[in-house]
Design an enzyme around this catalytic site. Structure first.
Site, PDB file in Angstrom:
ATOM      1  N   CYS A  52      33.562  76.107  18.579  1.00 36.60           N
ATOM      2  CA  CYS A  52      34.732  75.329  18.165  1.00 36.60           C
ATOM      3  C   CYS A  52      35.248  75.796  16.797  1.00 36.60           C
ATOM      4  O   CYS A  52      34.569  75.596  15.782  1.00 36.60           O
ATOM      5  CB  CYS A  52      34.324  73.860  18.117  1.00 36.60           C
ATOM      6  SG  CYS A  52      35.427  72.766  17.228  1.00 36.60           S
ATOM      7  N   CYS A  55      35.343  73.141  14.069  1.00 33.82           N
ATOM      8  CA  CYS A  55      33.966  72.802  13.667  1.00 33.82           C
ATOM      9  C   CYS A  55      33.429  73.843  12.698  1.00 33.82           C
ATOM     10  O   CYS A  55      32.788  73.510  11.697  1.00 33.82           O
ATOM     11  CB  CYS A  55      33.058  72.732  14.890  1.00 33.82           C
ATOM     12  SG  CYS A  55      33.544  71.512  16.125  1.00 33.82           S
TER      13      CYS A  55
END
Length: 152
Positions: A52, A55
């Site tokens: 991600c 993230c």
């Protein structure tokens, strides 16, 4: 004797991948227990995945926050939603994650209604969830929320 040696080698070889990907899973019961054990601390939960991009941008800020608030009774915990647990240990090392990291149990993902990541949640000193939201949080916003919770 050969049977015993082969059995031992089989067990040894079979155990290596388990040891290499030894990120424990945290379920709702484990989180509840952890919150009880850390009563008096502010707890920040961060759901993430290694693949991600947001993230990956947020984690260095969490590392800095964990370092900054180390003596302030703040506990940062990351919960990976990756399907393959073996990708998580090298990611932890690469990102210099200086806080506990777990695989997120399916019941935790459901309980927090994690539909996209990152997803962050905050618990006050009494173990009460006071914030749970999807999306990246910038360090300033998290610091402000932590400071407010630490004053209470």
């Amino acid at each position: 004797m050969k049977k015993y040696i082969l059995s031992f080698l089989f067990l040894l070889v079979g155990a290596v991948p388990v040891m290499a990907s030894s990120v424990p899973t945290l379920d709702m019961a484990g989180l509840t227990n952890m919150l009880l054990q850390n009563r008096g601390k502010v707890v920040l939960l961060n759901f993430f995945a290694t693949w991600c991009p947001p993230c990956r941008m947020e984690i260095p800020e969490l590392v800095d926050l964990s370092r900054k608030y180390k003596s302030e009774d703040v506990l940062v915990i990351s919960l990976s939603v990756d399907e393959q647990p073996d990708v998580v240990p090298p990611f932890i090392k690469k990102m210099h994650m200086n806080f506990p990291v777990y695989m997120a149990g399916k019941d935790l993902v459901r309980a927090f209604r994690v539909m996209s990541i990152p997803h962050n949640a905050l618990y006050d000193r009494n173990g009460k969830r006071v914030f749970s939201e999807e999306g990246m949080l910038d360090a300033e916003t998290v610091s402000a929320m932590l400071n407010e919770l630490l004053q209470n």
